[in-house]
Design an enzyme around this catalytic site. Structure first.
Site, PDB file in Angstrom:
ATOM      1  N   SER A  45       2.735   5.493  -0.766  1.00  0.00           N
ATOM      2  CA  SER A  45       3.453   5.795  -2.007  1.00  0.00           C
ATOM      3  C   SER A  45       4.093   7.167  -1.962  1.00  0.00           C
ATOM      4  O   SER A  45       4.883   7.501  -2.846  1.00  0.00           O
ATOM      5  CB  SER A  45       2.466   5.812  -3.183  1.00  0.00           C
ATOM      6  N   HIS A  57       8.112   0.623   1.198  1.00  0.00           N
ATOM      7  CA  HIS A  57       7.301   0.850  -0.003  1.00  0.00           C
ATOM      8  C   HIS A  57       7.476  -0.293  -1.003  1.00  0.00           C
ATOM      9  O   HIS A  57       8.435  -0.328  -1.779  1.00  0.00           O
ATOM     10  CB  HIS A  57       7.689   2.199  -0.620  1.00  0.00           C
ATOM     11  N   GLU A  90      11.381   0.071  -1.503  1.00  0.00           N
ATOM     12  CA  GLU A  90      12.066   1.276  -1.032  1.00  0.00           C
ATOM     13  C   GLU A  90      11.939   1.330   0.491  1.00  0.00           C
ATOM     14  O   GLU A  90      10.852   1.102   1.019  1.00  0.00           O
ATOM     15  CB  GLU A  90      11.382   2.530  -1.588  1.00  0.00           C
ATOM     16  N   ASN A 122       8.257   7.024  -7.179  1.00  0.00           N
ATOM     17  CA  ASN A 122       7.062   7.779  -7.574  1.00  0.00           C
ATOM     18  C   ASN A 122       7.335   9.251  -7.860  1.00  0.00           C
ATOM     19  O   ASN A 122       6.580   9.899  -8.586  1.00  0.00           O
ATOM     20  CB  ASN A 122       5.957   7.630  -6.531  1.00  0.00           C
TER      21      ASN A 122
HETATM   22  N1  LIG Z   1      -1.416   0.629  -6.253  1.00  0.00           N
HETATM   23  C1  LIG Z   1      -0.104   0.691  -6.338  1.00  0.00           C
HETATM   24  O1  LIG Z   1       0.476   0.493  -7.426  1.00  0.00           O
HETATM   25  C2  LIG Z   1       0.707   0.958  -5.093  1.00  0.00           C
HETATM   26  C3  LIG Z   1       2.076   0.696  -5.104  1.00  0.00           C
HETATM   27  C4  LIG Z   1       2.817   0.920  -3.940  1.00  0.00           C
HETATM   28  C5  LIG Z   1       2.194   1.415  -2.793  1.00  0.00           C
HETATM   29  N2  LIG Z   1       0.844   1.680  -2.822  1.00  0.00           N
HETATM   30  C6  LIG Z   1       0.228   2.179  -1.586  1.00  0.00           C
HETATM   31  O2  LIG Z   1      -0.370   1.091  -0.902  1.00  0.00           O
HETATM   32  C7  LIG Z   1      -1.530   1.543  -0.192  1.00  0.00           C
HETATM   33  C8  LIG Z   1      -2.753   0.741  -0.634  1.00  0.00           C
HETATM   34  O3  LIG Z   1      -2.910   0.884  -2.024  1.00  0.00           O
HETATM   35  P1  LIG Z   1      -3.745  -0.189  -2.870  1.00  0.00           P
HETATM   36  O4  LIG Z   1      -3.372   0.027  -4.291  1.00  0.00           O
HETATM   37  O5  LIG Z   1      -3.629  -1.532  -2.263  1.00  0.00           O
HETATM   38  O6  LIG Z   1      -5.230   0.364  -2.658  1.00  0.00           O
HETATM   39  P2  LIG Z   1      -6.614  -0.465  -2.740  1.00  0.00           P
HETATM   40  O7  LIG Z   1      -7.654   0.546  -3.008  1.00  0.00           O
HETATM   41  O8  LIG Z   1      -6.468  -1.627  -3.670  1.00  0.00           O
HETATM   42  O9  LIG Z   1      -6.762  -1.073  -1.265  1.00  0.00           O
HETATM   43  C9  LIG Z   1      -6.897  -0.284  -0.116  1.00  0.00           C
HETATM   44  C10 LIG Z   1      -7.563  -1.143   0.948  1.00  0.00           C
HETATM   45  O10 LIG Z   1      -7.542  -0.430   2.196  1.00  0.00           O
HETATM   46  C11 LIG Z   1      -8.753  -0.707   2.859  1.00  0.00           C
HETATM   47  N3  LIG Z   1      -9.015   0.287   3.902  1.00  0.00           N
HETATM   48  C12 LIG Z   1      -9.438   1.568   3.744  1.00  0.00           C
HETATM   49  N4  LIG Z   1      -9.594   2.141   4.955  1.00  0.00           N
HETATM   50  C13 LIG Z   1      -9.266   1.212   5.874  1.00  0.00           C
HETATM   51  C14 LIG Z   1      -9.242   1.200   7.302  1.00  0.00           C
HETATM   52  N5  LIG Z   1      -9.599   2.255   8.008  1.00  0.00           N
HETATM   53  N6  LIG Z   1      -8.872   0.062   7.922  1.00  0.00           N
HETATM   54  C15 LIG Z   1      -8.508  -1.043   7.232  1.00  0.00           C
HETATM   55  N7  LIG Z   1      -8.516  -1.090   5.862  1.00  0.00           N
HETATM   56  C16 LIG Z   1      -8.886   0.022   5.209  1.00  0.00           C
HETATM   57  C17 LIG Z   1      -9.789  -0.675   1.730  1.00  0.00           C
HETATM   58  O11 LIG Z   1     -10.993  -1.314   2.126  1.00  0.00           O
HETATM   59  C18 LIG Z   1      -9.047  -1.431   0.621  1.00  0.00           C
HETATM   60  O12 LIG Z   1      -9.284  -2.820   0.663  1.00  0.00           O
HETATM   61  C19 LIG Z   1      -1.640   3.045  -0.466  1.00  0.00           C
HETATM   62  O13 LIG Z   1      -0.982   3.756   0.556  1.00  0.00           O
HETATM   63  C20 LIG Z   1      -0.895   3.190  -1.788  1.00  0.00           C
HETATM   64  O14 LIG Z   1      -0.377   4.469  -2.002  1.00  0.00           O
HETATM   65  C21 LIG Z   1       0.091   1.445  -3.946  1.00  0.00           C
END
Ligand SMILES: NC(=O)c1ccc[n+]([C@@H]2O[C@H](COP(=O)([O-])OP(=O)(O)OC[C@H]3O[C@@H](n4cnc5c(N)ncnc54)[C@H](O)[C@@H]3O)[C@@H](O)[C@H]2O)c1
Length: 309
Positions: free
Chosen positions: A137, A158, A170, A208
């Site tokens: 993000s 993104h 993005e 963001n």
């Molecule tokens: N939440 C949002 O609205 C959003 C929107 C766009 C982008 N993002 C980005 O997407 C990414 C994930 O966010 P999310 O909301 O899905 O988080 P989340 O907490 O729902 O999921 C993250 C997942 O990553 C896994 N993980 C952690 N370490 C790991 C590793 N070493 N190997 C494999 N898996 C691993 C965790 O177990 C978890 O299941 C982040 O970079 C976040 O910034 C989030």
């Protein structure tokens, strides 16, 4: 012509033919990883999804199931589409299972050190032609790419949350991202039925950079006692016609992700206007991360969400 437009033109003109993508690896089966798996599999690609534990993968697949059921009920997809898409997604317990992937999308927790570790462990298992993307993000694509063995084949992709619903992805070029990588990524994203917007590689990119300071300001508004959770969300829903209030949205995104993005903005742009609100820090320290932990600015453990302040 603006810089972003120039970049888009650069992706269109004079580039080598886009590479073929058929197998996609996804790292992280959380709300974003599972959402990406959902749209990628529905679009006909084979998906290998990795997470730390099989239970996280199972939870991710459960979410895909639930969200596809919604799409069936609305007549967007048919039951057969769901069944074939689900068959295309498999669990990849180790990065060794990514050897056949043409593209790997990293969607693990928003933590730069963790992402570096993931790419270091992943790269030795990839075929030479494989492309890498991060769904970060906010974190610098140039920095993430620089620690891999293929910065030219690395791009920021993104996706927005919830992935099956949101139209935009993005695309962020790191300083080394090649034209062919950009063009392949753009074609891939469009093949998912999404629209791209190109952002320069600056902290938190476009969406963001604008959205998170607003959410952080909403938390300050709560912290300073200007309004309650209910009043702040109602004010922005009804007074600014936002579909969700900013605190409700923060819970939906995940308060840990919101805090990480604010930290990247604060440190990356060295401007005090991005200082994360201490109340946001406190919620994250408490483990109250929003919907995913059933408690954030609202408590989701009962029948309907109840404000926590
Ligand atoms: N939440 C949002 O609205 C959003 C929107 C766009 C982008 N993002 C980005 O997407 C990414 C994930 O966010 P999310 O909301 O899905 O988080 P989340 O907490 O729902 O999921 C993250 C997942 O990553 C896994 N993980 C952690 N370490 C790991 C590793 N070493 N190997 C494999 N898996 C691993 C965790 O177990 C978890 O299941 C982040 O970079 C976040 O910034 C989030």
């Amino acid at each position: 012509m603006g810089q972003a437009q120039k970049l888009m033109e650069k992706g269109r003109v004079g580039v080598k033919p886009a590479r073929t993508i058929s197998k996609v690896g996804i790292i992280g089966a959380g709300q974003m990883g599972s959402g990406i798996a959902h749209v990628v599999a529905l679009s006909g690609y084979t998906v290998a999804m990795n997470d730390l534990k099989k239970e996280s993968f199972d939870k991710g697949i459960e979410a895909v199931h639930k969200n596809m059921a919604r799409q069936i009920a609305k007549g967007i997809i048919k039951e057969e589409d769901r069944d074939t898409a689900l068959e295309r997604i498999s669990f990849a317990p180790s990065f060794e299972d990514f050897g056949e992937c043409d593209l790997v999308i990293e969607a693990a927790t928003e933590d730069e050190a963790l992402k570096h570790k993931i790419f270091a462990a992943l790269c030795p298992h990839l075929k030479p032609t494989a492309m890498l993307a991060s769904n970060t993000s906010s974190i610098s694509i140039t920095r993430l790419a620089s620690t891999t063995d293929r910065p030219e084949d690395f791009i920021g992709m993104h996706f927005m949350n919830p992935v099956p619903v949101m139209e935009l992805v993005e695309l962020i070029r790191g300083i080394a991202t090649g034209d062919e990588t950009f063009s392949t990524a753009r074609h891939f994203v469009e093949s998912l039925g999404k629209t791209t917007a190109v952002s320069e590689d600056f902290p938190a990119f476009i969406v963001n950079r604008i959205l998170l300071p607003m959410i952080n300001e909403a938390v300050y508004t709560l912290y300073e006692g200007v309004g309650t959770v209910d009043a702040i969300d109602k004010a922005m829903r009804l007074g600014a016609h936002h579909p969700m209030g900013p605190l409700e949205l923060a819970d939906f995104i995940g308060l840990d992700t919101c805090l990480s993005v604010m930290q990247v903005l604060y440190e990356g742009l060295s401007d005090s206007k991005y200082r994360p609100c201490p109340l946001l820090v406190k919620y994250v320290e408490a483990g109250w991360l929003g919907r995913k932990t059933k408690r954030g600015f609202y408590d989701y453990r009962g029948e309907k969400p109840v404000p926590t302040r």
